[in-house]
Enzyme design. Sequence first.
Site, PDB file in Angstrom:
ATOM      1  N   GLU A  69       1.002  -1.315  -0.017  1.00 28.15           N
ATOM      2  CA  GLU A  69      -0.137  -0.009   0.059  1.00 28.15           C
ATOM      3  C   GLU A  69       0.964   1.285   0.039  1.00 28.15           C
ATOM      4  O   GLU A  69       0.582   2.254   0.692  1.00 28.15           O
ATOM      5  CB  GLU A  69      -0.897   0.114   1.208  1.00 28.15           C
ATOM      6  CG  GLU A  69      -1.758  -1.111   1.450  1.00 28.15           C
ATOM      7  CD  GLU A  69      -2.629  -1.392   2.427  1.00 28.15           C
ATOM      8  OE1 GLU A  69      -2.427  -0.519   3.325  1.00 28.15           O
ATOM      9  OE2 GLU A  69      -3.417  -2.509   2.791  1.00 28.15           O
TER      10      GLU A  69
ATOM     11  N   GLU B  48      -5.995 -10.861  -0.711  1.00 27.63           N
ATOM     12  CA  GLU B  48      -6.954 -10.777   0.386  1.00 27.63           C
ATOM     13  C   GLU B  48      -8.332 -10.644   0.226  1.00 27.63           C
ATOM     14  O   GLU B  48      -9.034  -9.874   0.739  1.00 27.63           O
ATOM     15  CB  GLU B  48      -6.400  -9.414   1.108  1.00 27.63           C
ATOM     16  CG  GLU B  48      -4.952  -9.325   1.292  1.00 27.63           C
ATOM     17  CD  GLU B  48      -4.555  -8.103   1.881  1.00 27.63           C
ATOM     18  OE1 GLU B  48      -5.575  -7.275   2.828  1.00 27.63           O
ATOM     19  OE2 GLU B  48      -3.247  -7.778   2.147  1.00 27.63           O
TER      20      GLU B  48
HETATM   21  O1  G3I Z   1      -3.893  -7.992  19.203  1.00 27.67           O
HETATM   22  C1  G3I Z   1      -4.699  -7.018  19.842  1.00 27.67           C
HETATM   23  C2  G3I Z   1      -5.562  -7.736  20.977  1.00 27.67           C
HETATM   24  O2  G3I Z   1      -4.406  -7.872  21.963  1.00 27.67           O
HETATM   25  C3  G3I Z   1      -6.438  -6.598  21.428  1.00 27.67           C
HETATM   26  O3  G3I Z   1      -7.172  -7.059  22.628  1.00 27.67           O
HETATM   27  C4  G3I Z   1      -7.264  -6.171  20.503  1.00 27.67           C
HETATM   28  C5  G3I Z   1      -8.399  -5.003  20.713  1.00 27.67           C
HETATM   29  O4  G3I Z   1      -8.735  -4.363  19.726  1.00 27.67           O
HETATM   30  O5  G3I Z   1      -6.733  -5.824  19.266  1.00 27.67           O
HETATM   31  C6  G3I Z   1      -5.776  -6.637  18.833  1.00 27.67           C
HETATM   32  O6  G3I Z   1      -5.157  -6.182  17.614  1.00 27.67           O
HETATM   33  C7  G3I Z   1      -6.104  -5.801  16.287  1.00 27.67           C
HETATM   34  C8  G3I Z   1      -5.380  -6.974  15.609  1.00 27.67           C
HETATM   35  O7  G3I Z   1      -6.031  -6.552  14.051  1.00 27.67           O
HETATM   36  C9  G3I Z   1      -5.600  -8.388  15.903  1.00 27.67           C
HETATM   37  O8  G3I Z   1      -6.975  -8.654  15.837  1.00 27.67           O
HETATM   38  C10 G3I Z   1      -5.963  -4.739  16.106  1.00 27.67           C
HETATM   39  O9  G3I Z   1      -6.446  -3.738  17.094  1.00 27.67           O
HETATM   40  C11 G3I Z   1      -6.355  -4.251  14.838  1.00 27.67           C
HETATM   41  O10 G3I Z   1      -6.142  -2.976  14.268  1.00 27.67           O
HETATM   42  C12 G3I Z   1      -5.720  -5.133  13.668  1.00 27.67           C
HETATM   43  O11 G3I Z   1      -6.166  -5.296  12.467  1.00 27.67           O
HETATM   44  C13 G3I Z   1      -5.828  -5.695  11.184  1.00 27.67           C
HETATM   45  C14 G3I Z   1      -5.630  -4.696  10.410  1.00 27.67           C
HETATM   46  O12 G3I Z   1      -4.985  -5.249   9.394  1.00 27.67           O
HETATM   47  C15 G3I Z   1      -4.501  -3.444  10.737  1.00 27.67           C
HETATM   48  O13 G3I Z   1      -4.557  -2.565   9.923  1.00 27.67           O
HETATM   49  C16 G3I Z   1      -6.565  -6.875  10.891  1.00 27.67           C
HETATM   50  O14 G3I Z   1      -6.696  -7.876  11.763  1.00 27.67           O
HETATM   51  C17 G3I Z   1      -5.843  -7.484   9.503  1.00 27.67           C
HETATM   52  O15 G3I Z   1      -6.921  -8.441   9.026  1.00 27.67           O
HETATM   53  C18 G3I Z   1      -5.741  -6.107   8.517  1.00 27.67           C
HETATM   54  O16 G3I Z   1      -5.220  -6.630   7.343  1.00 27.67           O
HETATM   55  C19 G3I Z   1      -4.969  -5.817   6.395  1.00 27.67           C
HETATM   56  C20 G3I Z   1      -3.589  -6.210   5.502  1.00 27.67           C
HETATM   57  O17 G3I Z   1      -2.670  -6.626   6.352  1.00 27.67           O
HETATM   58  C21 G3I Z   1      -3.079  -5.389   4.549  1.00 27.67           C
HETATM   59  N1  G3I Z   1      -4.611  -4.778   3.618  1.00 27.67           N
HETATM   60  C22 G3I Z   1      -5.755  -4.537   4.246  1.00 27.67           C
HETATM   61  C23 G3I Z   1      -5.968  -5.483   5.485  1.00 27.67           C
HETATM   62  C24 G3I Z   1      -7.523  -4.953   6.151  1.00 27.67           C
HETATM   63  O18 G3I Z   1      -7.087  -4.020   6.616  1.00 27.67           O
END
Ligand code: G3I
Length: 370
Positions: A175, A284
């Site tokens: 990105e 994805e």
């Molecule tokens: O691990 C913590 C956990 O300890 C905590 O309790 C919880 C509370 O919200 O958060 C957890 O972390 C989260 C993490 O995902 C694991 O679930 C983060 O807040 C959350 O922001 C994070 O989101 C990820 C996101 O990328 C971040 O930008 C998504 O899971 C993941 O699917 C997403 O993947 C991205 C690709 O890498 C790139 N392309 C877009 C795609 C979707 O956004």
Amino acid sequence: MKTILSNNKTPITFISVFLVAIVIMLLSSFGRAGRENNANEVDTLKGLKDFYKDYFPIGVAVAPNNLVGEQAEMIKKNFNSLTPENVMKPALIHPAENKYFWDDADKIVEFAQSNGMKVRGHTLCWHGQTGAWMFKDSIGKQVTKEVALARLKDHITQVVSRYKGKVYAWDVLNEAIVDDNDSSKVYRDSPWYKICGEEFIAKAFQWAHEADPKAVLFYNDYNTEVPVKRDKIYNMLKKLLKAGVPVNAIGLQGHWHTDDPSEQNLRDAIDKFSSLGLKVQVTEFDVTIYTSKTDTINIGFTPEREQKQIDFYKMAFKVLREKKDLITGVTFWNVSDRRSWLDRPNKKSYPLLFDENLKPKKAYWEVVKF
Ligand code: G3I
């Protein structure tokens, strides 16, 4: 009772055989009816990957906790490639300078290896999920370009070397292009770009290649079918290739919704990127039932939305199958509608091919019918 049985063996045996035959006939006709409803006689023992074995690997983004119990079995049945959804991202695998945390990523790689699956590494250089420390010095001041590049080199070299020969493909750069419709604005104003200018892009690919010369190196992005952004990405990749930078492939993330992209824009994007000699993957894939980001009401999985999703999935997989010589993989972003990164409290997106009980949805049966 005993007397009756011993004295009348022939009629009792005849009746038992007759009853068993009827039960078998009934069971087999129920089974047929079930399959006809679902899939016009497709083989329900096959997994998604088996239907696509002559086309491309079918992957799924996972967390380590997806790899146990019923989800593990379902993943083994349906997918032959894994992408760590989060645990290989810089902030998680490299939480502080000189500190790496490998355990979660190792678990995913080991699961893939013990089950004969490929692994796509995701992601080496991104503006998201990267520790703030990467860009700061010991007193919290922004680091120089030299320091930022040295840290990026260390990160890429350590991570790629650890999984050399086990991770076949890397999303090296994620990105980096801006979503602006103004075609003169090209690069995202990320910390990497602000500190290093364009230079980090070529360097990231070079360092990944040096660490594992056989790995397939990807540029990965979303909205790759939107013509303005598509062309900015195309121009960047063309320039990199001309300069001899080892970029091999492009990941169309495929966070799509039921109205977008159009079939034509999907075809055009695949053709345009392939014309550079790059392989293409959908990295994805998911199809939310909500048609735009402003669609904030929790409408639920209504029959109308379900039908639109079925139509979209049918269209997209038809295009991907037709272009199988250009496509080297299709990966779903999350396992089932039980949990998607798109879900919000009180608003589920139902974007995948498997429902909350891990069972194939109607869209699944359309995707495997060809
Ligand atoms: O691990 C913590 C956990 O300890 C905590 O309790 C919880 C509370 O919200 O958060 C957890 O972390 C989260 C993490 O995902 C694991 O679930 C983060 O807040 C959350 O922001 C994070 O989101 C990820 C996101 O990328 C971040 O930008 C998504 O899971 C993941 O699917 C997403 O993947 C991205 C690709 O890498 C790139 N392309 C877009 C795609 C979707 O956004």
